[in-house]
Design an enzyme around this catalytic site. Structure first.
Site, mmCIF file in Angstrom:
data_model
loop_
_atom_site.group_PDB
_atom_site.id
_atom_site.type_symbol
_atom_site.label_atom_id
_atom_site.label_comp_id
_atom_site.label_asym_id
_atom_site.label_seq_id
_atom_site.Cartn_x
_atom_site.Cartn_y
_atom_site.Cartn_z
ATOM 1 N N HIS A 147 0.841 -1.208 -0.073
ATOM 2 C CA HIS A 147 0.202 -0.026 0.076
ATOM 3 C C HIS A 147 0.732 1.240 0.063
ATOM 4 C CE1 HIS A 147 -3.993 1.927 1.521
ATOM 5 N NE2 HIS A 147 -3.249 2.720 0.892
ATOM 6 N N HIS B 32 1.557 4.807 -2.608
ATOM 7 C CA HIS B 32 1.182 5.383 -3.703
ATOM 8 C C HIS B 32 2.587 6.059 -4.219
ATOM 9 C CE1 HIS B 32 -3.229 4.907 -3.035
ATOM 10 N NE2 HIS B 32 -3.051 4.858 -1.960
ATOM 11 N N HIS C 13 -9.377 0.233 -2.090
ATOM 12 C CA HIS C 13 -9.567 0.982 -0.667
ATOM 13 C C HIS C 13 -10.803 0.628 -0.148
ATOM 14 C CE1 HIS C 13 -5.705 2.486 -2.019
ATOM 15 N NE2 HIS C 13 -5.437 3.495 -1.127
ATOM 16 N N GLU D 115 -11.761 2.305 5.415
ATOM 17 C CA GLU D 115 -10.596 3.430 6.251
ATOM 18 C C GLU D 115 -11.571 4.441 6.675
ATOM 19 O OE1 GLU D 115 -7.363 6.781 4.894
ATOM 20 O OE2 GLU D 115 -8.723 5.949 3.438
ATOM 21 N N ASP E 239 1.840 3.914 2.839
ATOM 22 C CA ASP E 239 0.795 4.746 2.161
ATOM 23 C C ASP E 239 1.220 5.893 1.157
ATOM 24 O OD1 ASP E 239 -1.936 5.509 1.214
ATOM 25 O OD2 ASP E 239 -2.872 6.059 3.114
ATOM 26 N N ASP E 240 1.475 7.092 1.700
ATOM 27 C CA ASP E 240 1.880 8.281 1.101
ATOM 28 C C ASP E 240 2.965 8.991 1.889
ATOM 29 O OD1 ASP E 240 -0.175 8.725 -1.443
ATOM 30 O OD2 ASP E 240 -1.363 8.511 0.469
#
Length: 346
Positions: free
Chosen positions: A16, A18, A204, A207, A285-286
């Site tokens: 996961h 990006h 996704h 969340e 994630d980011d």
């Protein structure tokens, strides 16, 4: 608590991540200059100011607003290569052995950049990461769920040749979750799946959205993995299903805190997932926006769950391998790497 050195050595899989979310301020500004891109007057104008903003997101949408502005500096194939290569270089020192990375072509095609320009840049970085760092990888194309499903179908058609030849290994669904439930994208997933029977599917869900979104992603989109998914713990039947079918959740601790899904990593329902035998991996994630790459997330979870012994962490690492989309031969290699570290510390 397990040792920091053990966590660093533990072979990690990331599912996961990006790639656009790895755009650090110290790369963003040079790319803007290189491509003569003028950032909005309201956008922070220095690395320091932008780093400060990244610590103060109010919610998911506030983050996304900055995220999409940042993507505007990415224009050429070299830009996309440079972005992904910077990520692989960082995580090569953090025990990463396999990465299944997301990218959002619609963030770029909407600006007139071809899907091949984006994909080829990322693909080159993935191939170089395997040659130089031994990190294997897969590319997952995500659809932006805040866009019309018909626009997402157009993107799937634009990516048809990349799906058919296996350059794109998986399809995902990201962006703001709550207003855009999985059922809106049934046709998109069915269309993509018909292009290549080996295409993997994820989304996704759970969340900011409810546990029902996780169930819907499984039943309506036929995904075999769930990104985030922490609200699954609110549905006992769903938890049983995730455990029985060994459906992996790709959990993102720092992200959940920064976007105020929880107030602290310690509030994440990770113990409940462990107790119920629900497999999950730990991801960043980011990371440029949320303050930490994969090892940072591992270290924080270990700090907030200090009662987890070496055996728990070894199980997490093995579950991450089992839930990966690499072939059986690569999985065996990675399991052997985990066993080697385990024998050193147990």
């Amino acid at each position: 608590m397990v040792s920091e050195q053990f966590l660093k050595e533990l072979p990690k899989c990331e599912h996961h991540l990006h790639l656009e979310g790895t755009l650090e301020p110290d790369l963003l500004f040079p790319l803007a200059k290189r491509n003569n891109v003028k950032l909005p007057d309201t956008f922070p104008q220095t690395v320091e100011a932008l780093n400060k903003k990244y610590t103060q997101f109010k919610d998911l949408q506030d983050f996304l607003d900055y995220y999409y502005i940042g993507t505007n500096v990415l224009i050429t194939e070299q830009d996309f290569f440079d972005l992904a290569w910077a990520y692989f270089t960082k995580v090569s020192k953090q025990g990463l052995v396999h990465a299944e990375v997301f990218y959002d072509p619609q963030s770029h095609t909407s600006r007139g950049i071809s899907i091949d320009t984006v994909t080829n840049g990322f693909k080159r970085a993935c191939e170089q990461a395997e040659r130089e760092y031994g990190i294997t990888s897969k590319l997952i194309m995500c659809l932006l769920r805040h866009l019309e499903p018909k626009d997402c179908l157009t993107t799937i058609q634009e990516a048809k040749h990349l799906i058919q030849d296996g350059t794109i290994s998986g399809l995902g669904l990201d962006s703001a979750e709550r207003p855009f439930p999985p059922n809106l994208f049934i046709e998109c997933y069915e269309t993509a799946a018909k292009l290549n029977s080996n295409l993997k599917l994820t989304a996704h869900a759970g969340e900011e959205g409810p546990a029902q979104f996780v169930t819907d992603a499984l039943d309506l989109l036929n995904v075999t993995r769930i990104d985030h998914g922490i609200n699954s713990v609110n549905d006992d039947e769903l938890l049983k299903r995730l455990a029985q079918e060994q459906i992996m959740l790709t959990v993102c601790p720092f992200s959940n805190v920064k976007l105020q899904v929880v107030k602290a990593v310690s509030e994440l329902p990770l113990q409940k997932l462990v107790d119920n035998n629900v497999p999950f991996s730990i991801n960043s994630d980011d990371p440029s926006y949320f303050g930490g790459y994969i090892l940072d997330n591992y270290l924080q979870v270990a700090k907030d769950f200090p009662h987890w012994d070496y055996n728990v962490w070894i199980k997490i690492a093995k579950n991450a391998i089992n839930g990966s989309w690499c072939d059986d031969k690569r999985k065996e290699e990675l399991q052997a790497k985990v066993d080697a570290v385990a024998s050193k510390y147990l």
